[in-house]
Design a protein around this motif. Sequence first.
Motif, PDB file in Angstrom:
ATOM      1  N   VAL A  36       0.846  -1.196   0.000  1.00 53.73           N
ATOM      2  CA  VAL A  36       0.000   0.000   0.000  1.00 53.73           C
ATOM      3  C   VAL A  36       0.881   1.244   0.000  1.00 53.73           C
ATOM      4  O   VAL A  36       0.641   2.207  -0.728  1.00 53.73           O
ATOM      5  N   TRP A  92      -5.991   2.628   8.457  1.00 50.32           N
ATOM      6  CA  TRP A  92      -7.038   3.618   8.185  1.00 50.32           C
ATOM      7  C   TRP A  92      -8.110   3.459   9.262  1.00 50.32           C
ATOM      8  O   TRP A  92      -9.167   2.884   9.021  1.00 50.32           O
ATOM      9  N   ARG A  94     -10.211   5.322  10.565  1.00 51.65           N
ATOM     10  CA  ARG A  94     -11.540   5.875  10.249  1.00 51.65           C
ATOM     11  C   ARG A  94     -12.443   4.762   9.721  1.00 51.65           C
ATOM     12  O   ARG A  94     -13.634   4.757   9.982  1.00 51.65           O
ATOM     13  N   ASP A  95     -11.831   3.828   8.981  1.00 56.56           N
ATOM     14  CA  ASP A  95     -12.623   2.822   8.282  1.00 56.56           C
ATOM     15  C   ASP A  95     -12.713   1.496   9.028  1.00 56.56           C
ATOM     16  O   ASP A  95     -13.778   0.903   9.115  1.00 56.56           O
ATOM     17  N   TYR A 122      -7.631  -4.887  -0.712  1.00 53.27           N
ATOM     18  CA  TYR A 122      -6.331  -5.229  -0.128  1.00 53.27           C
ATOM     19  C   TYR A 122      -6.454  -6.425   0.801  1.00 53.27           C
ATOM     20  O   TYR A 122      -6.778  -6.281   1.970  1.00 53.27           O
ATOM     21  N   GLY A 153     -15.296   6.407   6.934  1.00 49.65           N
ATOM     22  CA  GLY A 153     -15.092   7.468   5.948  1.00 49.65           C
ATOM     23  C   GLY A 153     -16.288   7.652   5.031  1.00 49.65           C
ATOM     24  O   GLY A 153     -16.356   8.635   4.284  1.00 49.65           O
ATOM     25  N   GLY A 348      -5.928   7.886   0.810  1.00 51.23           N
ATOM     26  CA  GLY A 348      -6.842   8.680   1.641  1.00 51.23           C
ATOM     27  C   GLY A 348      -6.125   9.907   2.180  1.00 51.23           C
ATOM     28  O   GLY A 348      -5.146  10.356   1.593  1.00 51.23           O
TER      29      GLY A 348
HETATM   30  O1  KQY Z   1     -11.108   7.511   2.646  1.00 51.99           O
HETATM   31  C1  KQY Z   1     -10.829   6.831   3.595  1.00 51.99           C
HETATM   32  N1  KQY Z   1     -11.542   6.933   4.703  1.00 51.99           N
HETATM   33  C2  KQY Z   1      -9.801   5.742   3.570  1.00 51.99           C
HETATM   34  C3  KQY Z   1      -9.060   5.541   2.350  1.00 51.99           C
HETATM   35  C4  KQY Z   1      -8.558   4.139   2.330  1.00 51.99           C
HETATM   36  C5  KQY Z   1      -7.669   3.844   1.200  1.00 51.99           C
HETATM   37  C6  KQY Z   1      -7.134   2.461   1.252  1.00 51.99           C
HETATM   38  N2  KQY Z   1      -5.960   2.272   0.488  1.00 51.99           N
END
Ligand code: KQY
Length: 367
Positions: A36, A92, A94-95, A122, A153, A348
């Motif tokens: 990543v 991440w 947030r997610d 991923y 997100g 992100g």
């Molecule tokens: O936009 C987001 N909240 C996370 C982006 C995640 C990207 C994963 N490669």
Amino acid sequence: MVDPLPTTPADDGFRMPAEWEPHARTWMLWPTRPDVWREGAGPAQAAYAQVAGAIARFEPVTLGVLPGHLDQARTLLPPGVEAIPLEYNDAWIRDMGPTFLVNDQGELRGVHWRFNAWGGHYADWSADEEVGRRVLELAGAPRYRADLVMEGGALHVDGEGTLLVVEECLLHPSRNPHLSKAEIEARLRAFLGVETVIWLPWGVAGDETNGHVDNLCCFVEPGRVALTWTDDVTDPQHERSAAAEALLAQARDARGRRLEVVRIHQPGPMHITAEEAATIQPMPGSRPRQAGDRLAASYINHYLVNGGVIAPLFDDPRDEEALALLAQLYPGREVVGVPGREILLGGGNVHCITQQQPRGRGETVTD
Ligand code: KQY
């Protein structure tokens, strides 16, 4: 492992607070995945450390680190950022993290969503699936388990009953293909304690999350939203943002208010270079960005902390006007710009790598 609560937050009088409500702390994770993050994640680690340090000026930061990386992380993290051992796949929060909730008495609970790495982008994400549960345990917050693939997100609330989401993302067949739009909305109402869901059609061009709202549009206060924008009608983002603006002009929030829309002009457009892409290590099951791919760069991906705003900057001519606009939109908060390109290369930005834990009953935190 403690069983999840058998009810829903709406049943129990819990709601997701707005990001501008007081925080007890910010949670983050430490990036390490070489499929990543370019160059084995070193440049991303420096960027995350800078974000953590910027937030720590305003509120406590707890950062989860894979046990084998703890010593290294501690040498790079600024004082005031607490690093704790945690298992996860990518960084991440947030997610893959929980969505925290409060009730009118200031009690803290949280939602543990199902997570599938943005529709399976991923592999492996099995440890990410457990981050929501683990963070809630660490925070001492009882857990609701939502039978819904969702990422933080993809959600923005005004804390007064209104939720912003994007159809392109939530209705993408890689998330919850067995559920209708009405069924997804019903679960969001139940698990976030909201009454009105505003569905915007598309997210940001080039966003591998299928259009998270946290890159496109956010509440800045009840009745007012900021929207990423471009004046360039030939840019694919123009049609996307114009469609969102038209929809927002017709919308009413949960209190019956019309929404004021403030445009924030996007940077760029920006793309990943061949040199940058060449140092991302391909791995089976991962679909990272390729040389020349458009990057989903947006100032909307800022993060509110107690008394501050942490905003991504892109070394772009639009940076200055974005900073000035954010200062106007959030009076009384100090706006701190941090370099955003390295995090953007991972897909992100600042909002995606942070998760607020609201201040619960009796908690005091120095602002
Ligand atoms: O936009 C987001 N909240 C996370 C982006 C995640 C990207 C994963 N490669």
